[in-house]
Motif scaffolding. Sequence first.
Motif, PDB file in Angstrom:
ATOM      1  N   ASN A  32       0.822  -1.215   0.000  1.00 23.87           N
ATOM      2  CA  ASN A  32       0.000   0.000   0.000  1.00 23.87           C
ATOM      3  C   ASN A  32       0.860   1.270   0.000  1.00 23.87           C
ATOM      4  O   ASN A  32       0.474   2.290   0.584  1.00 23.87           O
ATOM      5  CB  ASN A  32      -0.915   0.006   1.236  1.00 23.87           C
ATOM      6  N   MET A  33       1.990   1.207  -0.693  1.00 25.87           N
ATOM      7  CA  MET A  33       2.863   2.370  -0.761  1.00 25.87           C
ATOM      8  C   MET A  33       2.192   3.534  -1.495  1.00 25.87           C
ATOM      9  O   MET A  33       2.496   4.702  -1.239  1.00 25.87           O
ATOM     10  CB  MET A  33       4.184   1.996  -1.444  1.00 25.87           C
ATOM     11  N   GLY A  34       1.290   3.212  -2.410  1.00 25.30           N
ATOM     12  CA  GLY A  34       0.570   4.273  -3.115  1.00 25.30           C
ATOM     13  C   GLY A  34      -0.286   5.094  -2.164  1.00 25.30           C
ATOM     14  O   GLY A  34      -0.310   6.326  -2.233  1.00 25.30           O
ATOM     15  N   VAL A  35      -0.986   4.401  -1.253  1.00 19.40           N
ATOM     16  CA  VAL A  35      -1.827   5.078  -0.261  1.00 19.40           C
ATOM     17  C   VAL A  35      -0.960   5.903   0.683  1.00 19.40           C
ATOM     18  O   VAL A  35      -1.253   7.079   0.968  1.00 19.40           O
ATOM     19  CB  VAL A  35      -2.657   4.061   0.541  1.00 19.40           C
ATOM     20  N   LEU A  36       0.132   5.294   1.173  1.00 18.83           N
ATOM     21  CA  LEU A  36       1.034   5.996   2.079  1.00 18.83           C
ATOM     22  C   LEU A  36       1.657   7.208   1.392  1.00 18.83           C
ATOM     23  O   LEU A  36       1.791   8.286   1.990  1.00 18.83           O
ATOM     24  CB  LEU A  36       2.137   5.044   2.566  1.00 18.83           C
ATOM     25  N   GLY A  37       2.042   7.025   0.130  1.00 20.21           N
ATOM     26  CA  GLY A  37       2.631   8.125  -0.624  1.00 20.21           C
ATOM     27  C   GLY A  37       1.648   9.271  -0.812  1.00 20.21           C
ATOM     28  O   GLY A  37       2.029  10.448  -0.752  1.00 20.21           O
ATOM     29  N   THR A  38       0.375   8.957  -1.037  1.00 18.29           N
ATOM     30  CA  THR A  38      -0.652   9.988  -1.193  1.00 18.29           C
ATOM     31  C   THR A  38      -0.842  10.775   0.100  1.00 18.29           C
ATOM     32  O   THR A  38      -0.955  12.008   0.085  1.00 18.29           O
ATOM     33  CB  THR A  38      -1.996   9.350  -1.612  1.00 18.29           C
ATOM     34  N   ILE A  39      -0.865  10.058   1.232  1.00 17.12           N
ATOM     35  CA  ILE A  39      -0.971  10.722   2.542  1.00 17.12           C
ATOM     36  C   ILE A  39       0.214  11.660   2.749  1.00 17.12           C
ATOM     37  O   ILE A  39       0.045  12.810   3.197  1.00 17.12           O
ATOM     38  CB  ILE A  39      -1.032   9.685   3.678  1.00 17.12           C
ATOM     39  N   LEU A  40       1.411  11.194   2.411  1.00 15.91           N
ATOM     40  CA  LEU A  40       2.608  12.014   2.580  1.00 15.91           C
ATOM     41  C   LEU A  40       2.600  13.230   1.660  1.00 15.91           C
ATOM     42  O   LEU A  40       3.055  14.305   2.043  1.00 15.91           O
ATOM     43  CB  LEU A  40       3.862  11.167   2.321  1.00 15.91           C
ATOM     44  N   PHE A  41       2.085  13.062   0.444  1.00 11.65           N
ATOM     45  CA  PHE A  41       2.006  14.193  -0.485  1.00 11.65           C
ATOM     46  C   PHE A  41       1.089  15.279   0.087  1.00 11.65           C
ATOM     47  O   PHE A  41       1.438  16.463   0.077  1.00 11.65           O
ATOM     48  CB  PHE A  41       1.480  13.727  -1.842  1.00 11.65           C
ATOM     49  N   ILE A  42      -0.085  14.882   0.587  1.00 11.27           N
ATOM     50  CA  ILE A  42      -1.011  15.841   1.187  1.00 11.27           C
ATOM     51  C   ILE A  42      -0.363  16.518   2.391  1.00 11.27           C
ATOM     52  O   ILE A  42      -0.479  17.738   2.586  1.00 11.27           O
ATOM     53  CB  ILE A  42      -2.320  15.138   1.593  1.00 11.27           C
ATOM     54  N   PHE A  43       0.338  15.709   3.197  1.00 15.40           N
ATOM     55  CA  PHE A  43       1.037  16.239   4.370  1.00 15.40           C
ATOM     56  C   PHE A  43       2.089  17.271   3.975  1.00 15.40           C
ATOM     57  O   PHE A  43       2.206  18.335   4.599  1.00 15.40           O
ATOM     58  CB  PHE A  43       1.692  15.083   5.131  1.00 15.40           C
ATOM     59  N   LEU A  44       2.856  16.988   2.921  1.00 16.90           N
ATOM     60  CA  LEU A  44       3.893  17.916   2.481  1.00 16.90           C
ATOM     61  C   LEU A  44       3.302  19.230   1.988  1.00 16.90           C
ATOM     62  O   LEU A  44       3.868  20.305   2.237  1.00 16.90           O
ATOM     63  CB  LEU A  44       4.747  17.273   1.379  1.00 16.90           C
ATOM     64  N   VAL A  45       2.166  19.155   1.301  1.00 16.52           N
ATOM     65  CA  VAL A  45       1.494  20.378   0.849  1.00 16.52           C
ATOM     66  C   VAL A  45       1.111  21.239   2.053  1.00 16.52           C
ATOM     67  O   VAL A  45       1.359  22.455   2.081  1.00 16.52           O
ATOM     68  CB  VAL A  45       0.240  20.040   0.012  1.00 16.52           C
ATOM     69  N   ILE A  46       0.532  20.606   3.080  1.00 14.01           N
ATOM     70  CA  ILE A  46       0.142  21.323   4.303  1.00 14.01           C
ATOM     71  C   ILE A  46       1.367  21.894   5.001  1.00 14.01           C
ATOM     72  O   ILE A  46       1.396  23.062   5.416  1.00 14.01           O
ATOM     73  CB  ILE A  46      -0.625  20.387   5.254  1.00 14.01           C
ATOM     74  N   HIS A  47       2.403  21.061   5.128  1.00 12.40           N
ATOM     75  CA  HIS A  47       3.623  21.455   5.832  1.00 12.40           C
ATOM     76  C   HIS A  47       4.314  22.637   5.146  1.00 12.40           C
ATOM     77  O   HIS A  47       4.690  23.616   5.802  1.00 12.40           O
ATOM     78  CB  HIS A  47       4.569  20.253   5.897  1.00 12.40           C
ATOM     79  N   PHE A  48       4.476  22.551   3.831  1.00 17.03           N
ATOM     80  CA  PHE A  48       5.117  23.633   3.096  1.00 17.03           C
ATOM     81  C   PHE A  48       4.269  24.906   3.150  1.00 17.03           C
ATOM     82  O   PHE A  48       4.809  26.010   3.263  1.00 17.03           O
ATOM     83  CB  PHE A  48       5.362  23.217   1.640  1.00 17.03           C
ATOM     84  N   LYS A  49       2.954  24.777   3.037  1.00 20.08           N
ATOM     85  CA  LYS A  49       2.077  25.955   3.053  1.00 20.08           C
ATOM     86  C   LYS A  49       2.133  26.674   4.396  1.00 20.08           C
ATOM     87  O   LYS A  49       2.227  27.903   4.455  1.00 20.08           O
ATOM     88  CB  LYS A  49       0.639  25.535   2.757  1.00 20.08           C
ATOM     89  N   ASP A  50       2.092  25.894   5.487  1.00 17.05           N
ATOM     90  CA  ASP A  50       1.977  26.496   6.811  1.00 17.05           C
ATOM     91  C   ASP A  50       3.297  26.955   7.413  1.00 17.05           C
ATOM     92  O   ASP A  50       3.291  27.824   8.300  1.00 17.05           O
ATOM     93  CB  ASP A  50       1.293  25.517   7.771  1.00 17.05           C
ATOM     94  N   PHE A  51       4.404  26.406   6.957  1.00 16.87           N
ATOM     95  CA  PHE A  51       5.689  26.784   7.549  1.00 16.87           C
ATOM     96  C   PHE A  51       6.658  27.371   6.520  1.00 16.87           C
ATOM     97  O   PHE A  51       7.091  28.510   6.647  1.00 16.87           O
ATOM     98  CB  PHE A  51       6.315  25.586   8.268  1.00 16.87           C
ATOM     99  N   TRP A  52       6.998  26.607   5.487  1.00 16.90           N
ATOM    100  CA  TRP A  52       7.952  27.088   4.479  1.00 16.90           C
ATOM    101  C   TRP A  52       7.438  28.339   3.784  1.00 16.90           C
ATOM    102  O   TRP A  52       8.148  29.345   3.679  1.00 16.90           O
ATOM    103  CB  TRP A  52       8.211  25.979   3.461  1.00 16.90           C
ATOM    104  N   TYR A  53       6.193  28.309   3.303  1.00 14.09           N
ATOM    105  CA  TYR A  53       5.623  29.463   2.594  1.00 14.09           C
ATOM    106  C   TYR A  53       5.513  30.665   3.530  1.00 14.09           C
ATOM    107  O   TYR A  53       5.840  31.796   3.145  1.00 14.09           O
ATOM    108  CB  TYR A  53       4.249  29.113   2.029  1.00 14.09           C
ATOM    109  N   GLN A  54       5.066  30.420   4.752  1.00 15.36           N
ATOM    110  CA  GLN A  54       4.933  31.503   5.730  1.00 15.36           C
ATOM    111  C   GLN A  54       6.280  32.195   5.966  1.00 15.36           C
ATOM    112  O   GLN A  54       6.366  33.419   5.992  1.00 15.36           O
ATOM    113  CB  GLN A  54       4.421  30.948   7.064  1.00 15.36           C
TER     114      GLN A  54
END
Length: 221
Positions: free
Chosen positions: A105-127
């Motif tokens: 289920n690496m596809g599912v895990l990878g999708t979760i991580l992709f969503i997480f990275l979008v949130i992480h970059f938006k809330d910290f890196w972008y800020q």
Amino acid sequence: MKTTTLQYKLWMAATGLFLCFFLVIHLLGNLQLFLPAAEAKTQFNWYSHLLSGNIIIKIIAYVLYGSLIVHALVAIVLTLKKQKANGTKYAYDKRGASSAWYSRNMGVLGTILFIFLVIHFKDFWYQYKFVNLPLDEKGNKDLYTIVVWAFSNLWYVIVYEVALLALGFHLLHGFFSAARTLGLFHPKYVKLIKIIGWVYTLIITLGFMAMPLYVYLTNRL
């Protein structure tokens, strides 16, 4: 020239191992969040300023961005090639008997991580990069206050904990897969590789999982 599956796997292993190295550095830097609040604020903001102003760190950051993109794209390509090679899917198979569920289920895990990275970059890196944050007493952008505010919300902490669990399983599979691709999964060293993989995964996963929980709980006391 046509790229072979092995070449794709080598790219996957190389970028994955670089990301593993980056996670160690990232974890060590973020350990400052466990300091007493006043000291943590000064140290964490200084550390963030150091990362944004050092040319060597900037080069590493660009390599990081490139590695994330290449890693994701190669994963998609390998998944499509595997699906094509498998041909017709059967309603019943016994893959579960020979591989761990997270490997299937690496596809599912990878999708979760992709969503997480979008949130992480938006809330910290972008800020940090593009928003006029207030400055602390030392004149550095006050990213620490943003982090504390974010992890003071229970729903945000839960999102992070789930994503970090996905990261842990992703790392475990990726570490062993990279070892096989690079020819390190030899019978003579397989036990050592497994120990290193598990120890690394537990340290990284539990280390990062502890941070949101610590910030949340200390702000509740």
